[in-house]
Design an enzyme around this catalytic site. Structure first.
Site, PDB file in Angstrom:
ATOM      1  N   VAL A  84       5.143 -10.686   4.208  1.00 14.79           N
ATOM      2  CA  VAL A  84       4.952 -10.606   2.752  1.00 14.79           C
ATOM      3  C   VAL A  84       3.833  -9.631   2.407  1.00 14.79           C
ATOM      4  CG1 VAL A  84       4.292 -11.902   0.683  1.00 14.79           C
ATOM      5  CG2 VAL A  84       5.869 -12.918   2.329  1.00 14.79           C
ATOM      6  N   CYS A  85       2.728  -9.719   3.128  1.00 13.12           N
ATOM      7  CA  CYS A  85       1.591  -8.833   2.854  1.00 13.12           C
ATOM      8  C   CYS A  85       1.956  -7.370   3.103  1.00 13.12           C
ATOM      9  CB  CYS A  85       0.394  -9.223   3.715  1.00 13.12           C
ATOM     10  SG  CYS A  85      -0.292 -10.843   3.310  1.00 13.12           S
ATOM     11  N   THR A  86       2.805  -7.113   4.081  1.00 17.10           N
ATOM     12  CA  THR A  86       3.242  -5.742   4.358  1.00 17.10           C
ATOM     13  C   THR A  86       3.919  -5.146   3.128  1.00 17.10           C
ATOM     14  OG1 THR A  86       3.498  -6.174   6.728  1.00 17.10           O
ATOM     15  CG2 THR A  86       4.745  -4.327   5.818  1.00 17.10           C
TER      16      THR A  86
END
Length: 260
Positions: A84-86
């Site tokens: 998700v952070c990517t």
């Protein structure tokens, strides 16, 4: 007559009772002190954003000096190489020019070393088509995460061996004003990707309401009508907004967005 044995037993009983009371008092005192310490670490709206020195993907910075007179979006991540952070870091980079227009600097924070950040940036580019051009703080020693109340102050050790689940509370977006005060906090669970267009919308509102004595209604977007704040009485409002307003309710006075 009370026997000597009974008196001795009574004395030991009272002594033990007092000792238990002392232990309970000490326990409660320690718990209260720890609670106050944890509460002190929690940032709230209008608090001064803590200053710090840190290594980033663009070199060492002093946070307040780096921020200067700009607004700042500081957004945190529990771990590098997380799915998700990517997508989030690439998404934010794709609309970075919109933040630049509003005098907003962007800085990331992830609980991992700089060397990992740099490798992760290549993955972000491969996945999203955008490589972060903003700095990302290396928080291998957990210092900034604890300073901003994202991890308990009692957390020990370093990022090594810690999983994203261990750091799942490191998912907050901070909007910080030129006065270094916290203007907005948004915390997302790890499985829910952040909507940076919403953060941009919120910044438009925060910047507008910092300049004029107005508030923005639910779902407001740039250019739409706004509300005169209740603290401004009608006599003052006539001077500030000579074109008048629409009184939906005595406490709800609608005007065109000022400054357009």
């Amino acid at each position: 007559m009370i026997s000597l044995d009974h008196r001795i037993s009574q004395w030991f009983f009272l002594r033990q009772l007092n000792l238990n009371r002392v232990i309970k008092f000490v326990h409660l005192t320690i718990v209260e002190a720890l609670t106050k310490k944890e509460n002190k670490m929690t940032l709230r709206l209008t608090d001064l954003a803590p200053n710090f020195d840190a290594e980033t993907t663009q070199g060492k910075i002093n946070f307040h000096k780096w921020a200067g007179d700009s607004w700042v979006v500081l957004f945190s991540h529990p771990k590098d190489f997380t799915p998700v952070c990517t997508t989030e870091l690439g998404s934010l980079e794709s609309i970075k020019p919109e933040f630049d227009k509003r005098n907003v600097k962007i800085i990331g924070l992830s609980v991992d070393p700089i060397s990992d950040h740099k490798k992760w940036s290549e993955d972000i580019k491969e996945v999203t088509g955008y490589k972060p051009s903003y700095p990302i703080i290396g928080d291998e020693n957990l210092h900034v995460a604890k300073l901003y109340g994202l991890l308990p102050g009692s957390t020990s050790g370093s990022s090594k061996g810690r999983t994203a689940a261990d750091n799942q509370t490191v998912r907050t977006v901070f909007v910080i004003g030129p006065d270094k005060r916290v203007k907005l906090l948004l915390t997302y669970p790890m499985a829910t990707g952040r909507n940076f267009l919403e953060i941009l919308r919120a910044i438009d509102s925060i910047q507008l309401t910092a300049k004029y004595k107005v508030a923005t209604p639910a779902g407001w977007k740039q250019g739409e009508d706004v509300i005169i704040v209740p603290a401004v009485k009608d006599d003052e409002a006539k001077k500030l907004f000579p074109k008048g307003w629409k009184a939906v309710k005595p406490y709800l006075r609608v005007i065109k967005q000022p400054g357009l």
